[in-house]
Design an enzyme around this catalytic site. Structure first.
Site, mmCIF file in Angstrom:
data_model
loop_
_atom_site.group_PDB
_atom_site.id
_atom_site.type_symbol
_atom_site.label_atom_id
_atom_site.label_comp_id
_atom_site.label_asym_id
_atom_site.label_seq_id
_atom_site.Cartn_x
_atom_site.Cartn_y
_atom_site.Cartn_z
ATOM 1 N N HIS A 163 0.998 -1.194 0.181
ATOM 2 C CA HIS A 163 0.150 0.183 0.266
ATOM 3 C C HIS A 163 0.533 1.046 -0.192
ATOM 4 O O HIS A 163 1.956 1.115 0.679
ATOM 5 C CB HIS A 163 -0.717 -0.195 1.609
ATOM 6 N N LYS A 167 -0.576 5.229 4.420
ATOM 7 C CA LYS A 167 -1.874 4.090 4.494
ATOM 8 C C LYS A 167 -1.513 3.947 6.056
ATOM 9 O O LYS A 167 0.292 3.631 6.870
ATOM 10 C CB LYS A 167 -1.493 2.642 4.638
HETATM 11 N N1 LIG Z 1 -12.582 -0.994 2.747
HETATM 12 C C1 LIG Z 1 -12.692 -0.680 1.290
HETATM 13 O O1 LIG Z 1 -12.231 -0.936 0.312
HETATM 14 C C2 LIG Z 1 -11.593 0.411 1.125
HETATM 15 C C3 LIG Z 1 -11.360 0.852 3.059
HETATM 16 N N2 LIG Z 1 -9.994 1.556 2.843
HETATM 17 C C4 LIG Z 1 -10.044 2.595 4.248
HETATM 18 O O2 LIG Z 1 -10.834 3.599 4.303
HETATM 19 C C5 LIG Z 1 -10.121 4.668 5.637
HETATM 20 C C6 LIG Z 1 -9.640 5.902 4.411
HETATM 21 O O3 LIG Z 1 -9.131 6.384 3.935
HETATM 22 P P1 LIG Z 1 -8.108 7.083 2.552
HETATM 23 O O4 LIG Z 1 -9.826 7.476 2.387
HETATM 24 O O5 LIG Z 1 -7.147 6.112 2.786
HETATM 25 O O6 LIG Z 1 -7.919 7.728 4.170
HETATM 26 P P2 LIG Z 1 -7.411 9.043 4.328
HETATM 27 O O7 LIG Z 1 -6.775 9.481 5.590
HETATM 28 O O8 LIG Z 1 -7.496 10.065 3.348
HETATM 29 O O9 LIG Z 1 -8.926 10.085 4.605
HETATM 30 C C7 LIG Z 1 -10.374 9.258 5.840
HETATM 31 C C8 LIG Z 1 -10.809 10.791 5.992
HETATM 32 O O10 LIG Z 1 -12.125 10.736 7.508
HETATM 33 C C9 LIG Z 1 -12.035 11.389 8.064
HETATM 34 N N3 LIG Z 1 -12.211 11.398 9.075
HETATM 35 C C10 LIG Z 1 -11.299 11.338 10.118
HETATM 36 N N4 LIG Z 1 -12.169 11.117 11.780
HETATM 37 C C11 LIG Z 1 -13.769 11.617 11.606
HETATM 38 C C12 LIG Z 1 -14.168 11.820 12.623
HETATM 39 N N5 LIG Z 1 -14.330 11.291 13.470
HETATM 40 N N6 LIG Z 1 -15.807 12.707 11.542
HETATM 41 C C13 LIG Z 1 -15.408 12.316 9.772
HETATM 42 N N7 LIG Z 1 -14.870 12.192 9.616
HETATM 43 C C14 LIG Z 1 -13.397 12.046 10.072
HETATM 44 C C15 LIG Z 1 -10.182 12.203 8.020
HETATM 45 O O11 LIG Z 1 -10.105 14.058 7.520
HETATM 46 C C16 LIG Z 1 -10.577 12.072 6.042
HETATM 47 O O12 LIG Z 1 -10.999 12.747 5.404
HETATM 48 C C17 LIG Z 1 -9.098 3.390 5.965
HETATM 49 O O13 LIG Z 1 -9.307 2.378 6.769
HETATM 50 C C18 LIG Z 1 -9.280 2.625 4.286
HETATM 51 O O14 LIG Z 1 -7.909 2.008 5.220
HETATM 52 C C19 LIG Z 1 -9.619 2.399 1.825
HETATM 53 C C20 LIG Z 1 -10.040 1.765 0.208
HETATM 54 C C21 LIG Z 1 -10.603 0.332 -0.121
HETATM 55 O O1 LIG Z 2 -6.176 2.130 3.123
HETATM 56 C C1 LIG Z 2 -6.250 1.633 1.715
HETATM 57 O O2 LIG Z 2 -5.684 2.081 0.645
HETATM 58 C C2 LIG Z 2 -6.786 0.466 1.305
HETATM 59 N N1 LIG Z 2 -7.398 0.082 2.600
HETATM 60 C C3 LIG Z 2 -8.446 -1.325 2.279
HETATM 61 C C4 LIG Z 2 -7.267 -2.211 3.319
HETATM 62 O O3 LIG Z 2 -6.795 -1.725 4.239
HETATM 63 O O4 LIG Z 2 -7.388 -3.381 2.709
HETATM 64 C C5 LIG Z 2 -8.377 -1.824 1.212
HETATM 65 C C6 LIG Z 2 -7.720 -1.642 -0.556
HETATM 66 O O5 LIG Z 2 -6.577 -1.803 -0.246
HETATM 67 C C7 LIG Z 2 -6.665 0.553 0.000
#
Ligand SMILES: NC(=O)C1=CN([C@@H]2O[C@H](COP(=O)(O)OP(=O)(O)OC[C@H]3O[C@@H](n4cnc5c(N)ncnc54)[C@H](O)[C@@H]3O)[C@@H](O)[C@H]2O)C=CC1
Ligand SMILES: O=C(O)C1=N[C@H](C(=O)O)C[C@H](O)C1
Length: 276
Positions: A163, A167
């Site tokens: 990643h 992350k």
């Molecule tokens: N399940 C899936 O398919 C995927 C999961 N993820 C997960 O999604 C999460 C976010 O990833 P990214 O967008 O890359 O992170 P990022 O750090 O770019 O975005 C996180 C967002 O959440 C906001 N945030 C944090 N605390 C908050 C609160 N209390 N209230 C409102 N907003 C709040 C932040 O200000 C930011 O805008 C991670 O846990 C990541 O692993 C990411 C991509 C795919």
């Molecule tokens: O944090 C990310 O970017 C992503 N998080 C998810 C994970 O923890 O597996 C999904 C994806 O791989 C991207």
């Protein structure tokens, strides 16, 4: 971009609006004619609060102001799509359930206590949670389970994930899904066999262990290998996310799918009709 009102389609709130996934989700919702954007939320103190979310993203206005008040935002929603952080997601699960909105959770790094709290909220509303919302990874979990069931402990199982350098959690949610699938295939409990960190004189690898390695570098979106290695051959199952839109498309599918379901905790295999 446009957030035209059409009350026959589910209204969606995106939490973590300014985040990598938040922005991708907002673009995906605005481009869809099956849902409409009714809210965008970020944390208190964020400089997007009070701004039109389209303008904050560098485009034209869409008529949705970024708020830090989840109660106000969720009251208007049929679904909340949430890719934020564990503490926020646990709070949102309770509030989305109060609003009877479908809660689609992509957030990873959740503890067992966090998951228990989310599952309690799922007694009152539909919650779809997956560490990876892509079709490919969810299919990969099924393949992993099948291969793990077919191979004996002569084959070491290793999950390697790659990643971007922003992350914050490891192993990734996807890696844990794949590890769970491998453990299920072997008929063991992941917690009993997981090897999540090697450093120093670790001793030889334990037979039957499932190992995890995490690479953090540059702009990698998300790549996962499941390796099955014996003394004489090696099988590697691999998924590469080329674009974050695969996660957003899956999340939107889950939000729509959940609209007519009974309260409960679901995953992407349920949404994709792949659960046995
Ligand atoms: N399940 C899936 O398919 C995927 C999961 N993820 C997960 O999604 C999460 C976010 O990833 P990214 O967008 O890359 O992170 P990022 O750090 O770019 O975005 C996180 C967002 O959440 C906001 N945030 C944090 N605390 C908050 C609160 N209390 N209230 C409102 N907003 C709040 C932040 O200000 C930011 O805008 C991670 O846990 C990541 O692993 C990411 C991509 C795919
Ligand atoms: O944090 C990310 O970017 C992503 N998080 C998810 C994970 O923890 O597996 C999904 C994806 O791989 C991207």
């Amino acid at each position: 971009m446009s957030a035209e009102a059409n009350t026959t389609t589910p209204g969606i709130v995106i939490t973590g609006a300014s985040g990598r996934m938040g922005q991708m989700l907002i673009r995906t919702v605005l481009a869809s004619d099956r849902v409409r954007l009714v809210g965008a939320l970020d944390r208190s103190g964020h400089d997007w609060i009070g701004r039109d979310v389209g303008e904050a993203m560098g485009g034209s206005a869409v008529g949705v102001t970024v708020t830090d008040d989840p109660l106000e935002a969720f009251a208007k929603a049929q679904a909340v799509i949430d890719f934020t952080a564990p503490s926020a997601t646990v709070e949102f699960a309770g509030l989305a359930a109060q609003a009877r909105a479908v809660h689609v959770i992509g957030t990873t790094g959740l503890s067992a206590d966090d998951i228990a709290a989310i599952n309690r909220a799922a007694h009152h509303a539909v919650i779809v949670r997956a560490g990876n919302m892509s079709l490919g990874v969810n299919l990969l979990t099924l393949l992993t389970k099948k291969v793990a069931a077919a191979l004996d402990a002569d084959f070491d199982i290793e999950v390697i994930e790659y990643h971007h350098n922003r992350k914050v959690d490891a192993p990734s949610g996807t890696a844990l899904m794949l590890g769970e699938a491998a453990a299920e295939g072997r008929g063991v409990t992941l917690e009993d066999v997981a090897d999540r960190g090697r450093d120093g004189i670790t001793g030889a690898r334990g037979s039957g262990h499932i190992g995890f390695s995490a690479i953090r570098a540059g702009a990698i979106i998300g790549e996962h290998d499941v390796m099955f290695a014996s003394q004489s051959e090696r099988l590697i199952l691999r998924h590469v996310a080329e674009d974050r839109s695969v996660f957003a498309t899956g999340a939107l599918k889950a939000a729509i799918w959940g609209q007519d379901k009974a309260p409960g905790a679901y995953n992407m295999l349920d949404v994709l009709g792949l659960n046995d």
